[in-house]
Design a protein around this motif. Structure first.
Motif, PDB file in Angstrom:
ATOM      1  N   PHE A  47      35.563 -51.630 -54.336  1.00  0.00           N
ATOM      2  CA  PHE A  47      35.166 -51.955 -52.963  1.00  0.00           C
ATOM      3  C   PHE A  47      36.284 -51.653 -51.965  1.00  0.00           C
ATOM      4  CE2 PHE A  47      32.861 -54.729 -55.855  1.00  0.00           C
ATOM      5  CZ  PHE A  47      31.549 -54.573 -55.426  1.00  0.00           C
TER       6      PHE A  47
ATOM      7  N   THR B 227      26.318 -54.774 -46.702  1.00  0.00           N
ATOM      8  CA  THR B 227      26.404 -54.501 -48.145  1.00  0.00           C
ATOM      9  C   THR B 227      26.759 -55.763 -48.928  1.00  0.00           C
ATOM     10  OG1 THR B 227      28.736 -53.807 -47.985  1.00  0.00           O
ATOM     11  CG2 THR B 227      27.046 -52.091 -47.766  1.00  0.00           C
ATOM     12  N   ALA B 228      27.525 -56.663 -48.304  1.00  0.00           N
ATOM     13  CA  ALA B 228      27.887 -57.906 -48.991  1.00  0.00           C
ATOM     14  C   ALA B 228      26.675 -58.801 -49.214  1.00  0.00           C
ATOM     15  CB  ALA B 228      28.949 -58.665 -48.200  1.00  0.00           C
TER      16      ALA B 228
ATOM     17  N   LYS C 246      37.504 -54.997 -59.001  1.00  0.00           N
ATOM     18  CA  LYS C 246      38.326 -54.905 -57.789  1.00  0.00           C
ATOM     19  C   LYS C 246      39.440 -53.880 -57.972  1.00  0.00           C
ATOM     20  CE  LYS C 246      39.091 -59.367 -57.741  1.00  0.00           C
ATOM     21  NZ  LYS C 246      39.596 -60.697 -57.352  1.00  0.00           N
TER      22      LYS C 246
ATOM     23  N   PRO D  93      37.476 -57.324 -51.667  1.00  0.00           N
ATOM     24  CA  PRO D  93      36.755 -58.565 -51.363  1.00  0.00           C
ATOM     25  C   PRO D  93      37.681 -59.645 -50.800  1.00  0.00           C
ATOM     26  CG  PRO D  93      35.996 -57.669 -53.446  1.00  0.00           C
ATOM     27  CD  PRO D  93      37.175 -56.825 -53.027  1.00  0.00           C
TER      28      PRO D  93
ATOM     29  N   THR E 147      27.312 -45.345 -48.374  1.00  0.00           N
ATOM     30  CA  THR E 147      26.474 -45.940 -49.420  1.00  0.00           C
ATOM     31  C   THR E 147      25.444 -44.926 -49.915  1.00  0.00           C
ATOM     32  OG1 THR E 147      24.888 -46.772 -47.781  1.00  0.00           O
ATOM     33  CG2 THR E 147      26.704 -48.237 -48.400  1.00  0.00           C
TER      34      THR E 147
ATOM     35  N   PHE F 100      38.203 -58.811 -47.164  1.00  0.00           N
ATOM     36  CA  PHE F 100      36.953 -58.892 -46.402  1.00  0.00           C
ATOM     37  C   PHE F 100      36.546 -60.339 -46.151  1.00  0.00           C
ATOM     38  CE2 PHE F 100      32.290 -59.185 -46.289  1.00  0.00           C
ATOM     39  CZ  PHE F 100      32.031 -58.412 -45.176  1.00  0.00           C
TER      40      PHE F 100
ATOM     41  N   LEU G 256      32.523 -52.283 -48.040  1.00  0.00           N
ATOM     42  CA  LEU G 256      32.150 -53.697 -48.021  1.00  0.00           C
ATOM     43  C   LEU G 256      31.987 -54.126 -46.569  1.00  0.00           C
ATOM     44  CD1 LEU G 256      31.599 -56.033 -49.924  1.00  0.00           C
ATOM     45  CD2 LEU G 256      34.030 -56.603 -49.873  1.00  0.00           C
TER      46      LEU G 256
END
Length: 302
Positions: free
Chosen positions: A52, A95-96, A22, A56, A8, A59, A91
């Protein structure tokens, strides 16, 4: 193309045009979105794709999802399209939980120096998915970035989506998958040694073992197009376990390349699947298999 992954902590010094999404399929809708940021390069902005890793979907559900594009395939496609920087943002639970406004201020504008942002009208980001097009609109004036929101692309009366493409691939409908993607559905890999049965029966093939997370169409024979060594060849591809040889075979992608007699072992190839010819079959002998393959070669080439 610069790839920033697994961290990050990054910063782009030059002003940039950022596409958020995405990008699990890189279909015609994604390509429309990417076109907007690529056009900003003429004004001196660096083109940046922010996505990501993991996706997502994986995750938040905790389940592995078969991919239309593996990570390596996505990287190749973004590079081919002319993207300057790819961010594979990690992710995680931390971070989410990022506050959506903080995400825009600190990451998009602060770290990426975004002067232009492009996203779909259905974009979501930040804790609880609360970040959306309306938040991006509300901050644009203060943070001095231009915002481009792109509506979903529709084809034959329905939205183009990765889920729709997955269904078409799973059904072996390669022609519709090609229309939705804007390119042929393909499988990539390094040519490996197999059992050399093809050489034994006079029909040599090149073999690749697809990654476990790669979505494959139904087992069977396909007409194909092969990118190898900077050239493009017509081909016929079998996807499956080769049950005539052994029931214990790994799932492989085995291709006969028309008008090619070179050595491709260890080479990278891309196999584009054009049309389904027939399902995978088990034969009682290699002679029967050879006769069927000869027939398949004629049908596939047509």
């Amino acid at each position: 193309m610069e790839i920033i992954t697994g961290t990050t902590k990054f910063h782009i010094d030059e002003k940039s045009a950022v596409a958020i999404g995405k990008f699990d399929g890189i279909h015609v809708g994604h390509k429309k979105l990417l076109k907007y940021i690529l056009e900003q390069k003429k004004d001196g902005l660096k083109s940046v794709v922010f996505t990501f890793d993991p996706s997502p979907e994986e995750f938040f559900t905790g389940h592995k999802v078969r991919q239309l594009y593996t990570k390596q395939e996505k990287r190749r496609e973004f590079k081919k399209l002319g993207i300057d920087v790819l961010i594979e943002f990690p992710l995680t639970e931390t971070t989410a939980a990022t506050d959506p406004e903080d995400f825009v201020r600190r990451i998009l504008v602060g770290q990426l120096s975004a002067d232009y942002i492009a996203a779909g009208t259905d974009v979501t980001f930040g804790a609880g998915g609360r970040g959306d097009q309306y938040l991006l609109k509300s901050l644009a004036g203060e943070l001095l970035y231009e915002l481009e929101l792109i509506d979903k692309v529709r084809l034959d009366g329905a939205e183009v989506s990765s889920t729709r493409i997955r269904n078409e691939v799973a059904d072996g409908n390669m022609a519709m998958a090609e229309r939705l993607l804007g390119s042929y559905y393909s499988v990539c890999g390094i040519v490996e040694h197999g059992r050399h049965i093809g050489h034994t029966i006079g029909i040599p093939t090149v073999n690749i073992i697809p990654p476990e997370d790669k979505l494959l169409p139904p087992y069977g024979v396909y007409s194909s197009r092969v990118h190898l060594g900077g050239k493009v060849y017509d081909g016929m591809t079998n996807i499956g376990r080769k049950p005539t040889i052994s029931e214990q075979e790994k799932v492989g992608v085995e291709t006969y390349i028309y008008d090619f007699d070179g050595d491709a072992y260890g080479e990278f190839i891309e196999v584009e699947l054009i049309r389904f010819v027939r399902p995978e079959m088990k034969f009682d002998s290699l002679d029967m298999l050879k006769a069927q393959i000869q027939s398949d070669l004629e049908n596939a080439r047509e």
